[in-house]
Design a protein around this motif. Structure first.
Motif, PDB file in Angstrom:
ATOM      1  N   THR A  80      -0.624  13.011  -7.246  1.00  0.00           N
ATOM      2  CA  THR A  80      -2.010  13.471  -7.133  1.00  0.00           C
ATOM      3  C   THR A  80      -2.475  13.329  -5.685  1.00  0.00           C
ATOM      4  O   THR A  80      -2.405  12.253  -5.101  1.00  0.00           O
ATOM      5  CB  THR A  80      -2.935  12.633  -8.051  1.00  0.00           C
ATOM      6  OG1 THR A  80      -2.465  12.751  -9.400  1.00  0.00           O
ATOM      7  CG2 THR A  80      -4.373  13.101  -7.966  1.00  0.00           C
ATOM      8  N   LYS A  81      -2.943  14.427  -5.135  1.00  0.00           N
ATOM      9  CA  LYS A  81      -3.355  14.408  -3.738  1.00  0.00           C
ATOM     10  C   LYS A  81      -4.864  14.216  -3.613  1.00  0.00           C
ATOM     11  O   LYS A  81      -5.646  15.015  -4.129  1.00  0.00           O
ATOM     12  CB  LYS A  81      -2.947  15.727  -3.063  1.00  0.00           C
ATOM     13  CG  LYS A  81      -3.153  15.714  -1.555  1.00  0.00           C
ATOM     14  CD  LYS A  81      -3.016  17.098  -0.946  1.00  0.00           C
ATOM     15  CE  LYS A  81      -1.577  17.426  -0.603  1.00  0.00           C
ATOM     16  NZ  LYS A  81      -1.494  18.617   0.294  1.00  0.00           N
ATOM     17  N   LEU A  82      -5.266  13.151  -2.955  1.00  0.00           N
ATOM     18  CA  LEU A  82      -6.678  12.902  -2.686  1.00  0.00           C
ATOM     19  C   LEU A  82      -6.993  13.502  -1.319  1.00  0.00           C
ATOM     20  O   LEU A  82      -6.481  13.032  -0.303  1.00  0.00           O
ATOM     21  CB  LEU A  82      -6.983  11.405  -2.677  1.00  0.00           C
ATOM     22  CG  LEU A  82      -6.512  10.579  -3.885  1.00  0.00           C
ATOM     23  CD1 LEU A  82      -6.886   9.120  -3.707  1.00  0.00           C
ATOM     24  CD2 LEU A  82      -7.111  11.115  -5.178  1.00  0.00           C
ATOM     25  N   VAL A  83      -7.801  14.546  -1.325  1.00  0.00           N
ATOM     26  CA  VAL A  83      -8.154  15.207  -0.065  1.00  0.00           C
ATOM     27  C   VAL A  83      -9.399  14.510   0.494  1.00  0.00           C
ATOM     28  O   VAL A  83     -10.452  14.486  -0.145  1.00  0.00           O
ATOM     29  CB  VAL A  83      -8.412  16.716  -0.285  1.00  0.00           C
ATOM     30  CG1 VAL A  83      -8.754  17.400   1.033  1.00  0.00           C
ATOM     31  CG2 VAL A  83      -7.193  17.378  -0.926  1.00  0.00           C
ATOM     32  N   MET A  84      -9.253  13.919   1.668  1.00  0.00           N
ATOM     33  CA  MET A  84     -10.330  13.117   2.241  1.00  0.00           C
ATOM     34  C   MET A  84     -11.116  13.915   3.276  1.00  0.00           C
ATOM     35  O   MET A  84     -10.534  14.640   4.079  1.00  0.00           O
ATOM     36  CB  MET A  84      -9.749  11.883   2.945  1.00  0.00           C
ATOM     37  CG  MET A  84      -8.765  11.061   2.127  1.00  0.00           C
ATOM     38  SD  MET A  84      -9.471  10.381   0.611  1.00  0.00           S
ATOM     39  CE  MET A  84     -10.807   9.394   1.285  1.00  0.00           C
ATOM     40  N   THR A 137     -11.541   6.506  12.692  1.00  0.00           N
ATOM     41  CA  THR A 137     -11.834   7.653  11.844  1.00  0.00           C
ATOM     42  C   THR A 137     -10.595   7.993  11.026  1.00  0.00           C
ATOM     43  O   THR A 137      -9.489   8.062  11.557  1.00  0.00           O
ATOM     44  CB  THR A 137     -12.254   8.879  12.687  1.00  0.00           C
ATOM     45  OG1 THR A 137     -13.445   8.548  13.397  1.00  0.00           O
ATOM     46  CG2 THR A 137     -12.532  10.093  11.803  1.00  0.00           C
ATOM     47  N   LEU A 138     -10.810   8.152   9.729  1.00  0.00           N
ATOM     48  CA  LEU A 138      -9.714   8.491   8.825  1.00  0.00           C
ATOM     49  C   LEU A 138      -9.820   9.966   8.487  1.00  0.00           C
ATOM     50  O   LEU A 138     -10.905  10.467   8.209  1.00  0.00           O
ATOM     51  CB  LEU A 138      -9.856   7.614   7.568  1.00  0.00           C
ATOM     52  CG  LEU A 138      -8.805   7.702   6.450  1.00  0.00           C
ATOM     53  CD1 LEU A 138      -8.789   6.390   5.678  1.00  0.00           C
ATOM     54  CD2 LEU A 138      -9.095   8.845   5.490  1.00  0.00           C
ATOM     55  N   SER A 139      -8.700  10.681   8.501  1.00  0.00           N
ATOM     56  CA  SER A 139      -8.710  12.079   8.069  1.00  0.00           C
ATOM     57  C   SER A 139      -7.373  12.430   7.430  1.00  0.00           C
ATOM     58  O   SER A 139      -6.380  11.738   7.635  1.00  0.00           O
ATOM     59  CB  SER A 139      -8.990  13.000   9.253  1.00  0.00           C
ATOM     60  OG  SER A 139      -7.964  12.871  10.201  1.00  0.00           O
ATOM     61  N   GLY A 140      -7.382  13.502   6.642  1.00  0.00           N
ATOM     62  CA  GLY A 140      -6.158  13.936   5.980  1.00  0.00           C
ATOM     63  C   GLY A 140      -6.147  13.572   4.509  1.00  0.00           C
ATOM     64  O   GLY A 140      -7.199  13.400   3.893  1.00  0.00           O
ATOM     65  N   ASN A 141      -4.962  13.457   3.954  1.00  0.00           N
ATOM     66  CA  ASN A 141      -4.834  13.257   2.502  1.00  0.00           C
ATOM     67  C   ASN A 141      -3.974  12.042   2.176  1.00  0.00           C
ATOM     68  O   ASN A 141      -3.097  11.685   2.942  1.00  0.00           O
ATOM     69  CB  ASN A 141      -4.166  14.477   1.882  1.00  0.00           C
ATOM     70  CG  ASN A 141      -4.788  15.774   2.360  1.00  0.00           C
ATOM     71  OD1 ASN A 141      -6.008  15.928   2.329  1.00  0.00           O
ATOM     72  ND2 ASN A 141      -3.960  16.701   2.824  1.00  0.00           N
ATOM     73  N   SER A 157       1.635  10.170   4.586  1.00  0.00           N
ATOM     74  CA  SER A 157       2.205  11.028   5.627  1.00  0.00           C
ATOM     75  C   SER A 157       1.279  12.165   6.051  1.00  0.00           C
ATOM     76  O   SER A 157       1.446  12.739   7.117  1.00  0.00           O
ATOM     77  CB  SER A 157       3.573  11.565   5.187  1.00  0.00           C
ATOM     78  OG  SER A 157       3.448  12.294   3.994  1.00  0.00           O
ATOM     79  N   GLU A 158       0.280  12.499   5.225  1.00  0.00           N
ATOM     80  CA  GLU A 158      -0.675  13.541   5.629  1.00  0.00           C
ATOM     81  C   GLU A 158      -1.995  12.931   6.093  1.00  0.00           C
ATOM     82  O   GLU A 158      -3.039  13.579   6.101  1.00  0.00           O
ATOM     83  CB  GLU A 158      -0.943  14.505   4.466  1.00  0.00           C
ATOM     84  CG  GLU A 158       0.212  15.435   4.176  1.00  0.00           C
ATOM     85  CD  GLU A 158      -0.125  16.499   3.147  1.00  0.00           C
ATOM     86  OE1 GLU A 158      -1.219  16.459   2.545  1.00  0.00           O
ATOM     87  OE2 GLU A 158       0.726  17.379   2.937  1.00  0.00           O
ATOM     88  N   TYR A 163       0.808  -1.224   0.000  1.00  0.00           N
ATOM     89  CA  TYR A 163       0.000   0.000   0.000  1.00  0.00           C
ATOM     90  C   TYR A 163       0.846   1.282   0.000  1.00  0.00           C
ATOM     91  O   TYR A 163       0.437   2.293  -0.557  1.00  0.00           O
ATOM     92  CB  TYR A 163      -0.968   0.006   1.196  1.00  0.00           C
ATOM     93  CG  TYR A 163      -0.295  -0.241   2.531  1.00  0.00           C
ATOM     94  CD1 TYR A 163       0.259   0.794   3.266  1.00  0.00           C
ATOM     95  CD2 TYR A 163      -0.205  -1.534   3.045  1.00  0.00           C
ATOM     96  CE1 TYR A 163       0.896   0.569   4.471  1.00  0.00           C
ATOM     97  CE2 TYR A 163       0.434  -1.777   4.258  1.00  0.00           C
ATOM     98  CZ  TYR A 163       0.986  -0.721   4.961  1.00  0.00           C
ATOM     99  OH  TYR A 163       1.622  -0.954   6.145  1.00  0.00           O
ATOM    100  N   ASP A 164       2.058   1.208   0.602  1.00  0.00           N
ATOM    101  CA  ASP A 164       2.873   2.424   0.649  1.00  0.00           C
ATOM    102  C   ASP A 164       3.554   2.730  -0.691  1.00  0.00           C
ATOM    103  O   ASP A 164       4.203   3.763  -0.843  1.00  0.00           O
ATOM    104  CB  ASP A 164       3.880   2.385   1.800  1.00  0.00           C
ATOM    105  CG  ASP A 164       4.758   1.148   1.769  1.00  0.00           C
ATOM    106  OD1 ASP A 164       4.550   0.280   0.891  1.00  0.00           O
ATOM    107  OD2 ASP A 164       5.656   1.041   2.618  1.00  0.00           O
TER     108      ASP A 164
END
Ligand SMILES: *[C@@H]1O[C@H](CO)[C@@H](O)[C@H](O)[C@H]1NC(C)=O
Length: 199
Positions: free
Chosen positions: A144-148, A66-70, A54-55, A47-48
């Motif tokens: 590409t940053k996926l903002v969650m 709970t998942l948060s960040g990017n 890291s974000e 997966y890495d």
């Protein structure tokens, strides 16, 4: 500690049988959610090698994780590639992992990434805030940053097959093919392990 952790680390998978409507709860057995594949196919990275996390943060509460960040894509493939996605559910029986009939394969993951009937939509892609922005890049353009949006990891979906209670794993795979349909050297494989309980 272990027990406490596993009751906190819980995601809900509601499996609806068309005739019986049997509901199951899926309890993760580690707070990291994703783990490396035990049986790695040739060329498999984990997966890495798909995302830089890291974000991203995973926080536990009584309700679950709970998942948060990017998540930022790092897989080194080409924008013109086709990505095939798969999810296979295996059952742990007397020391070995056994296949089940619950196997999903999508020839063109990017075309169905936001299809609400898909397993990954319910689990993950519905929570991508900048979906419009990253739609074309999919997982094919590194950086590409996926903002969650912050969300409690749980999902509900229906299967027409019965499921045993007990330890299972969901093995997720992504494979990339170039415009001549030749597979790229590296593919992605990771697992989500936990237990199904009948509600
Ligand atoms: C996620 O990305 C957004 C947009 O670039 C940024 O504002 C935010 O600070 C990032 N979140 C974290 C946890 O780094």
């Amino acid at each position: 500690m272990g027990r406490q952790l596993s009751s906190q680390v819980m995601i809900l998978l509601v499996i609806v049988n068309s005739s019986l409507q049997v509901k199951y709860e899926f309890v993760l057995d580690n707070e990291h959610v994703l783990s490396e594949c035990q049986d790695t196919p040739p060329g498999a990275l984990s997966y890495d090698s798909l995302f830089d996390f890291s974000e991203m943060a995973l926080t536990m509460s009584d309700a679950g994780v709970t998942l948060s960040g990017n998540a930022t894509t790092v897989w080194d493939i080409k924008p013109t590639d086709r990505i095939q996605g798969s999810a296979n559910i295996l059952y742990f029986d007397r020391g070995t992992w056994q296949p089940t009939v619950l196997n999903i394969i999508t020839k063109n993951f990017c075309a169905t990434m936001y299809d609400e009937r898909q397993f990954w939509y319910k689990f993950w892609t519905r929570h991508i805030i900048n979906a419009d922005e990253v739609k074309d890049n999919c997982l094919k353009v590194a950086g590409t940053k996926l903002v969650m949006e912050p969300y409690l990891i749980k999902c509900e979906f229906g299967f027409d097959a019965p499921l045993r209670q007990g330890r299972h794993k969901i093995v997720v795979g992504f494979r990339a093919f170039d415009e001549h349909n030749v597979e790229r050297k590296y593919n992605i494989c990771f697992e989500i392990t936990g237990e199904f309980y009948k509600l």
